[in-house]
Design an enzyme around this catalytic site. Structure first.
Site, mmCIF file in Angstrom:
data_model
loop_
_atom_site.group_PDB
_atom_site.id
_atom_site.type_symbol
_atom_site.label_atom_id
_atom_site.label_comp_id
_atom_site.label_asym_id
_atom_site.label_seq_id
_atom_site.Cartn_x
_atom_site.Cartn_y
_atom_site.Cartn_z
ATOM 1 N N TYR A 183 0.833 -1.218 0.000
ATOM 2 C CA TYR A 183 0.000 0.000 0.000
ATOM 3 C C TYR A 183 0.860 1.258 0.000
ATOM 4 C CZ TYR A 183 -4.394 -2.439 0.061
ATOM 5 O OH TYR A 183 -5.464 -3.206 -0.318
ATOM 6 N N VAL A 231 -9.779 4.409 -5.048
ATOM 7 C CA VAL A 231 -9.353 4.864 -3.725
ATOM 8 C C VAL A 231 -8.432 6.080 -3.833
ATOM 9 C CG1 VAL A 231 -9.690 2.616 -2.632
ATOM 10 C CG2 VAL A 231 -7.469 3.137 -3.676
ATOM 11 N N ASP A 232 -8.240 6.578 -5.061
ATOM 12 C CA ASP A 232 -7.521 7.847 -5.222
ATOM 13 C C ASP A 232 -8.527 8.994 -5.108
ATOM 14 O OD1 ASP A 232 -8.719 8.529 -7.822
ATOM 15 O OD2 ASP A 232 -7.453 6.975 -8.690
ATOM 16 N N HIS A 245 -15.106 2.210 -2.074
ATOM 17 C CA HIS A 245 -14.022 1.347 -1.583
ATOM 18 C C HIS A 245 -13.003 2.087 -0.727
ATOM 19 C CE1 HIS A 245 -14.817 -1.837 -4.978
ATOM 20 N NE2 HIS A 245 -15.767 -1.781 -4.077
ATOM 21 N N CYS A 262 -4.309 1.430 21.205
ATOM 22 C CA CYS A 262 -4.511 0.038 21.655
ATOM 23 C C CYS A 262 -3.409 -0.914 21.183
ATOM 24 C CB CYS A 262 -5.860 -0.468 21.182
ATOM 25 S SG CYS A 262 -5.875 -0.932 19.436
ATOM 26 N N THR A 304 -14.586 0.408 -15.752
ATOM 27 C CA THR A 304 -14.640 -0.665 -14.757
ATOM 28 C C THR A 304 -14.928 -1.995 -15.451
ATOM 29 O OG1 THR A 304 -15.733 -1.539 -12.761
ATOM 30 C CG2 THR A 304 -17.090 -0.126 -14.202
ATOM 31 N N SER A 305 -14.293 -3.050 -14.937
ATOM 32 C CA SER A 305 -14.537 -4.375 -15.517
ATOM 33 C C SER A 305 -15.899 -4.897 -15.083
ATOM 34 C CB SER A 305 -13.428 -5.348 -15.099
ATOM 35 O OG SER A 305 -13.305 -5.358 -13.697
ATOM 36 N N ASN A 322 -15.254 2.286 -22.357
ATOM 37 C CA ASN A 322 -14.205 1.331 -21.984
ATOM 38 C C ASN A 322 -13.470 0.916 -23.266
ATOM 39 O OD1 ASN A 322 -12.810 -1.077 -20.986
ATOM 40 N ND2 ASN A 322 -14.235 -0.995 -19.265
#
Ligand code: OAD
Length: 252
Positions: free
Chosen positions: A68, A105-106, A121, A154, A192-193, A217
């Site tokens: 990541y 997620v960007d 996501h 924690c 998107t697939s 696409n």
């Protein structure tokens, strides 16, 4: 293709509520890798279970953390919006109502100027504790660490704020996306697939409720066969042409 672009421009120009759902392909021309492209996609090189699941994180937290960090600092933070993101931000300003639902997620849509963005996501630049869920602010030294930092509250392991396989999507976001899909009259599906659920259901839901589907696409993805208009090509080239054609029809 010119005729399809014109038809798409007409459909969008007359729409009351456009939902646009995007996937990794919209960011491909910004240099952010997709997941399933045969040569360059992440999942062509890695097993998703190893890098994007609780099982993978428990088995090898260091591997997950480093992957990541590499994605975040190697490509995401240096990426800039491409003409496809820009066109979608422009579209939001033109149509009566516009909702953008992304699996990405960007934050390239926001950087391009889109304001009504639902992230299904999560966000690769956010971090929280995998045990107590307290938010965590990344420190410089975490970038090159071999293992995830530990939670100051924690001592649980810190994880990226993205949704992994087997995890629930954020409730508020999925509810908003579902409502938008049920109430839109046009759905624009970009890059998107269409194989990861529940996000992949959104175009089908919109169609069930009477929306027309425009799919953009380079490949014949799963949505192409149910689309009213399939515009085959990279979104950074196709979407600006659609926007330019929409503008041509406006009398000023
Ligand atoms: P995929 O990698 O599955 O699909 C990317 C799609 O973008 C493919 O259909 C490509 O043909 C298309 N594409 C490639 N270049 C393009 C371009 N320049 N313009 C337009 N389209 C282009 O990515 P997603 O469908 O986003 O989830 O994947 C969905 C989810 O699977 C991701 O959010 C991620 C992944 O596992 C999680 O990690 C939970």
């Amino acid at each position: 293709m010119d005729d399809l672009i014109k038809q798409a421009a007409d459909v969008l120009r007359n729409a009351q509520h456009v939902v646009c759902t995007t996937g990794a392909g919209v960011s491909a021309e910004s240099g952010v890798s997709t997941f399933r492209d045969a040569e360059t996609g992440h999942w062509a090189k890695f097993n998703p279970e190893d890098l994007a699941s609780q099982r993978g994180f428990a088995a090898n937290p260091g591997l997950v953390w480093r992957w990541y960090m590499e994605r975040l600092y190697g490509s995401t933070v240096v990426a800039r919006p491409n003409p496809g993101h820009d066109a979608l931000a422009q579209l939001e300003k033109i149509v009566s109502k516009f909702t953008l639902v992304t699996q990405n997620v960007d934050t390239l849509h926001e950087q391009a100027g889109s304001t009504n963005v639902i992230h299904l996501h999560g966000n690769i630049g956010h971090f929280y504790c995998n045990a107590c869920r307290t938010d965590y602010e990344l420190r410089d030294e975490d970038r090159s660490a071999d293992t995830p930092p530990l939670c100051p509250v924690c001592t649980g392991m810190i994880r990226p704020g993205v949704v992994w396989f087997g995890e629930q999507l954020p409730t508020a976001e999925i509810n908003r996306a579902w409502e938008a899909a049920e109430s839109c009259d046009v759905i624009l599906v970009v890059g998107t697939s269409g194989v990861v659920y529940p996000a992949a259901h959104i175009p089908f839901l919109a169609k069930e409720h009477g929306a027309r589907i425009i799919d953009v696409n380079p490949d014949h993805d799963t949505i192409a066969s149910i689309a009213d208009l399939f515009l085959q090509g990279p979104s950074g080239e196709i979407l600006p042409q659609v926007l330019a054609t929409m503008a041509d029809g406006i009398i000023s």
